[in-house]
Scaffold this active site. Structure first.
Site, short mmCIF file in Angstrom:
data_model
loop_
_atom_site.label_atom_id
_atom_site.label_comp_id
_atom_site.label_asym_id
_atom_site.label_seq_id
_atom_site.Cartn_x
_atom_site.Cartn_y
_atom_site.Cartn_z
N SER A 342 0.83 -1.20 0.00
CA SER A 342 0.00 0.00 0.00
C SER A 342 0.87 1.26 0.00
O SER A 342 0.57 2.23 -0.69
CB SER A 342 -0.91 0.01 1.23
OG SER A 342 -1.57 1.25 1.36
N TRP A 345 2.23 1.73 -3.42
CA TRP A 345 1.17 2.23 -4.31
C TRP A 345 1.09 3.74 -4.26
O TRP A 345 0.84 4.41 -5.27
CB TRP A 345 -0.18 1.64 -3.90
CG TRP A 345 -1.33 2.17 -4.71
CD1 TRP A 345 -1.83 1.68 -5.87
CD2 TRP A 345 -2.14 3.33 -4.41
NE1 TRP A 345 -2.89 2.45 -6.31
CE2 TRP A 345 -3.09 3.47 -5.44
CE3 TRP A 345 -2.13 4.27 -3.37
CZ2 TRP A 345 -4.03 4.50 -5.45
CZ3 TRP A 345 -3.06 5.29 -3.38
CH2 TRP A 345 -4.00 5.39 -4.41
N HIS A 346 1.33 4.32 -3.08
CA HIS A 346 1.16 5.75 -2.92
C HIS A 346 2.21 6.57 -3.67
O HIS A 346 1.96 7.73 -3.97
CB HIS A 346 1.18 6.12 -1.43
CG HIS A 346 -0.14 5.93 -0.75
ND1 HIS A 346 -0.55 4.71 -0.29
CD2 HIS A 346 -1.15 6.80 -0.49
CE1 HIS A 346 -1.76 4.84 0.24
NE2 HIS A 346 -2.14 6.10 0.13
N GLY A 347 3.34 6.01 -3.95
CA GLY A 347 4.32 6.80 -4.68
C GLY A 347 5.63 6.08 -4.89
O GLY A 347 5.98 5.17 -4.14
N PHE A 511 -0.80 10.35 -7.23
CA PHE A 511 -0.78 8.91 -7.04
C PHE A 511 -1.58 8.17 -8.08
O PHE A 511 -1.55 6.96 -8.12
CB PHE A 511 -1.31 8.56 -5.64
CG PHE A 511 -0.59 9.27 -4.53
CD1 PHE A 511 0.79 9.43 -4.57
CD2 PHE A 511 -1.29 9.81 -3.46
CE1 PHE A 511 1.45 10.10 -3.56
CE2 PHE A 511 -0.63 10.46 -2.44
CZ PHE A 511 0.74 10.61 -2.50
#
Length: 511
Positions: A342, A345-347, A511
């Protein structure tokens, strides 16, 4: 196109008017054209990025139909793997390729420096610098398409659901294209499930004044969060976090608390505007935030924060990994891995990966100590009391805010510097002069700070006062006089204190 722009307001009025005027059978076409236009307006010069959405749409449409028609399990799985490969290859190329290239370049450089250490520090450094200067892809760069993570995840969940035979594939290519690109939630969610959103495109939405008014009220609430709180707070947060070595001590604590409210108001504000604009058109989107800062634990906050993403990771990563079905060790490993992913996924930055890891550790420790904590509460007769709830909320907010240092810092070096100097000048924290100097050096004045503080208190008061209901839903249950006073006050407060001259993009666009 930004929600917080005159361009969007004009666009939305035109689209809404046309939507209710034209025949029902071609409304999907209007919304699809409007959605593509909405996306193209982000960067008109990079108009070809719309081809990525079209490619993602076509891939998931074709292979989902193939999966549904195929009776052999192995072939169905092969189609799924092809779909996932194409989806995540595009995501990797545009979101992570630059990060991967830079990480590889510096890793090899460090290995070369270590390998030649026997020649002396100066010679080893020269060898590493020579490699960096001759590295063939050192100038490699690529623009990150807005919202690619969101529409990729939405398309992927659809294909997986078809593979699992939980839904039937859509045969209408135009409707499916609209599902992937529906403009209210295209660039920052919520990540809608096909079971909720797809059937709504087949419904005949008639003009209902109650839907329009309720949708506009949700949009108003979202604009309050975005342009009154988030955009005004951003100045102070950016001042500190963009040059952290110039600051120390309570500067970091104050800026981090402000960022906690900035990111919440920015992202939940977007979600409210998305929900409201969809409601005006007759569509029902999920609530992406459920008063997360009233949570009593990190576990609870992730049931309330970015709900569409949290449930996505739960359904498509945590549970397929085995969830909690294979023993405690595997359960906590799956939990940690899910939150680590996770974070990624954000960056494309190690700061996001470590932020995800921090939350994975929070949840593992929380799970391991749950029984002990409950026993202590019972012994102290605090279980279920107001005191217990208050302290749990404060501690949860503290832990969540602490993790946001890693989330907001531009580099890991900056994050570690902030952690290291977090408690500097502790003895001066009671000095009025210290606080005055801190505020005036953060790019905002006392009046702006007062606006921010009052707005945050107003926000939290309403979230507490409306209990388990969403804020606007709670307000709507009050009498006519209370509702009228609330909406007049909210509109006036936005017009008088909103940031219109330098209103920025939403944080989650990156994102």
């Amino acid at each position: 196109m930004l929600f917080n722009s005159f361009h969007f307001i004009l666009f939305f009025i035109i689209v809404t008017t046309m939507y209710y005027v034209i025949p029902y059978k071609i409304r999907w076409l209007l919304l699809l054209i409007a959605s593509y236009y909405f996306y193209i307006c982000w960067r008109p010069k990079q108009i070809l990025f719309i081809l990525l959405i079209i490619l993602s749409t076509f891939t998931n449409y074709i292979f989902s139909l193939a999966m549904y028609r195929e009776k052999k399990h192995k072939k169905r799985k092969k189609y799924l793997y092809i779909t996932l490969f194409i989806n995540f290859s595009l995501l990797f190329l545009f979101k992570y390729a630059v990060f991967f290239n830079e990480t590889l370049m510096h890793l090899i450089s460090n290995i070369i420096e270590w390998y030649y250490r026997d020649l002396g520090e100066e010679q080893a450094l020269l060898k590493a610098q020579l490699f960096l200067s001759n590295y063939p892809a050192k100038e490699f760069d690529i623009i990150l398409p807005m919202g690619i993570s969101f529409y990729t995840f939405q398309a992927t969940s659809y294909s997986i659901d078809v593979y699992r035979k939980e839904i039937k594939p859509v045969r209408h290519y135009g409707i499916f294209s609209l599902f992937i690109s529906f403009f209210p939630q295209l660039v920052a969610g919520p990540i809608e499930r096909s079971r909720n959103l797809l059937p709504q495109f087949y419904e005949k939405h008639t003009f209902k004044i109650e839907n329009v008014l309720l949708g506009l009220k949700w949009m108003l609430w979202g604009f309050f969060k975005k342009i009154v709180i988030a955009d005004r707070v951003s100045t102070a947060v950016n001042t500190i976090y963009n040059t952290p070595t110039n600051y120390h001590g309570f500067y970091f604590i104050f800026a981090t608390i402000l960022f906690a409210f900035q990111i919440y108001c920015d992202f939940s504000g977007y979600s409210d505007i998305a929900l409201g604009s969809a409601k005006v058109l007759g569509f029902r989107l999920m609530h992406n935030f459920e008063k997360p800062y009233l949570s009593k634990s990190i576990k609870e906050i992730w049931r309330r924060w970015h709900v569409s993403l949290s449930t996505w990771f739960m359904d498509y990563i945590y549970i397929p990994l085995g969830g909690n079905r294979k023993g405690k060790f595997r359960k906590y490993f799956n939990l940690f891995l899910t939150f680590f992913v996770s974070g990624i996924w954000h960056g494309a930055n190690w700061t996001f990966a470590l932020w995800g890891a921090m939350h994975g550790i929070y949840l593992v420790i929380g799970g391991l100590t749950e029984k002990i904590r409950k026993r202590i509460k019972r012994i102290l007769h605090l279980d279920g009391s107001i005191v217990e709830r208050f302290f749990c909320i404060i501690i949860t907010f503290f832990l969540f805010s602490l993790s946001l240092i890693m989330f907001r810092a531009n580099t890991i070096t900056d994050a570690f510097y902030i952690f290291h100097h977090l408690l500097d000048d502790f003895q001066q924290w009671t000095s009025a002069q210290y606080f005055y100097e801190m505020i005036t050096s953060m790019g905002i004045n006392l009046v702006e700070l007062m606006i921010v503080v009052l707005s945050i208190f107003f926000l939290m008061f309403l979230e507490i006062a409306t209990g388990k209901e969403y804020v606007i839903d709670g307000v709507e249950k009050r009498n006519t006089v209370v509702r009228m006073i609330f909406y007049i006050f909210l509109s006036t407060w936005i017009l008088c204190t909103g940031v219109f001259y330098n209103s920025g993009e939403f944080i989650y666009f990156q994102f």
